[in-house]
Design an enzyme around this catalytic site. Sequence first.
Site, PDB file in Angstrom:
ATOM      1  N   ASP A  86      -1.061   7.325  -6.721  1.00 48.77           N
ATOM      2  CA  ASP A  86      -1.394   6.208  -5.839  1.00 48.77           C
ATOM      3  C   ASP A  86      -1.672   4.960  -6.671  1.00 48.77           C
ATOM      4  O   ASP A  86      -2.599   4.937  -7.481  1.00 48.77           O
ATOM      5  CB  ASP A  86      -2.614   6.569  -4.994  1.00 48.77           C
ATOM      6  N   ASP A 122       0.822  -1.204   0.000  1.00 50.40           N
ATOM      7  CA  ASP A 122       0.000   0.000   0.000  1.00 50.40           C
ATOM      8  C   ASP A 122       0.860   1.261   0.000  1.00 50.40           C
ATOM      9  O   ASP A 122       1.478   1.602   1.003  1.00 50.40           O
ATOM     10  CB  ASP A 122      -0.897  -0.024   1.240  1.00 50.40           C
TER      11      ASP A 122
END
Length: 433
Positions: A314, A103
């Site tokens: 992201d 992540d």
Amino acid sequence: MSSHKILFFFCLFSFVVFFSEALNGFSVELIHRDSEKSPFFQPNQNKYQSIINAVRQSINRANHFYKNAAKDAPESTILPDGGAYLMTYSVGTPPFKLFGIADTGSDIVWLQCEPCETCFNQTTPKFKPAQSSTYKNIPCSSDTCQSVRSSSCGRKNNCEYTIRYGDGSHSEGDLSVDTVTFESTTGASVSFPKTLIGCGTDNTVSFDGRSSGIVGLAGGPASFITQLGSTIGGKFSYCLPPSTLTSGPSNITSKLNFGDAAIVSGTGVVSTPIITRDAEIFYYLTLKSFSVGTKRVEFASSTNAVDEGNIIIDSGTTLTLLPSDIYSNLVSEVAKVVKLKRVNDPNNYLDLCYTLTSEESELPVITAHFEGADVVLQPISTFAQITDDITCFAFQSTQDLAIFGNLAQQNLLVGYDLEAKKLSFKPTDCSKE
């Protein structure tokens, strides 16, 4: 935070990790989560369901980042079974194999540990710290404990962490150190002793998870990238191959690289500054505008825009999310050049959808103009096929933080150099990496 704002980790690929040492770096094999080589391959699943889930959940991602940046408590993301980047790694001595969510929007490594007071459904075994000879709790008085956001002192003078999510989900447990080990293609292993981990014993999430937790790859003192430090020289890169959701299962793989193996160079490389902000963990970039053909849509037209650092990159968000006025202007320009029949999204998530024909060339090439870096986005990176005969523009509006998502990053080698504070893009056939 309201209960309907559920935070997920939205991706279309999973990591099955095999390391090969190269100079002072190592590489990781990337496998699409729907590939036949993926441990999570589901041959009977509707091939569009994962993209539909990811599209729906992407809309909440910006809210997560906005709240995360504004609060002291660390907040992270978690995955639905519909899609995630997963890394296989081991913790402890002897090594105990785990699947963790990789992540880039999280700054802590945490996993479920036995004995669990409350644990979410994990289909793989949970880590038992009592069986590891190298596992050690961190005392409350340590500098490490003080450096981690939302840490506290437990009953046994152990440092504890708490991560809370927008829907009331959470993870709590001991901050500890243990050896983290990765496998390699040569049969050897790469180990990192005394790696800071969160050993979660009270974990509640809104899904039946297959992973043990997350591996934080963002900034912050507790992230895996920060802990690797000089070992990788602040460098990592990835290359996301085109989604297999519309073409069916495949064995296409790519790589996630660290250290010297992550240097992005050669013909076609463009670079843009990574903007850092105090007490924030995200990778901010400065997006100046988009081009659709000869028409330019300025980012600065937004009332929410800032001079620099106006969007984060992201790999954990599927869609690209933009302030509403910029989004509306971009949609308007795209609609002007696409001559396909316009239809409604049957799932009511995306605004600009078309009936597919054999003429894919009718979809436009869009250029993202970052500070110092013009990044050309082919239609495969800006449109998502949601049914056999419908494709939709894979951008969405947001009232909060703008995000450059993972679909837009397909077939780009994306390199992070945190020491030089720059991010590089190189057009690449990621299916051949």
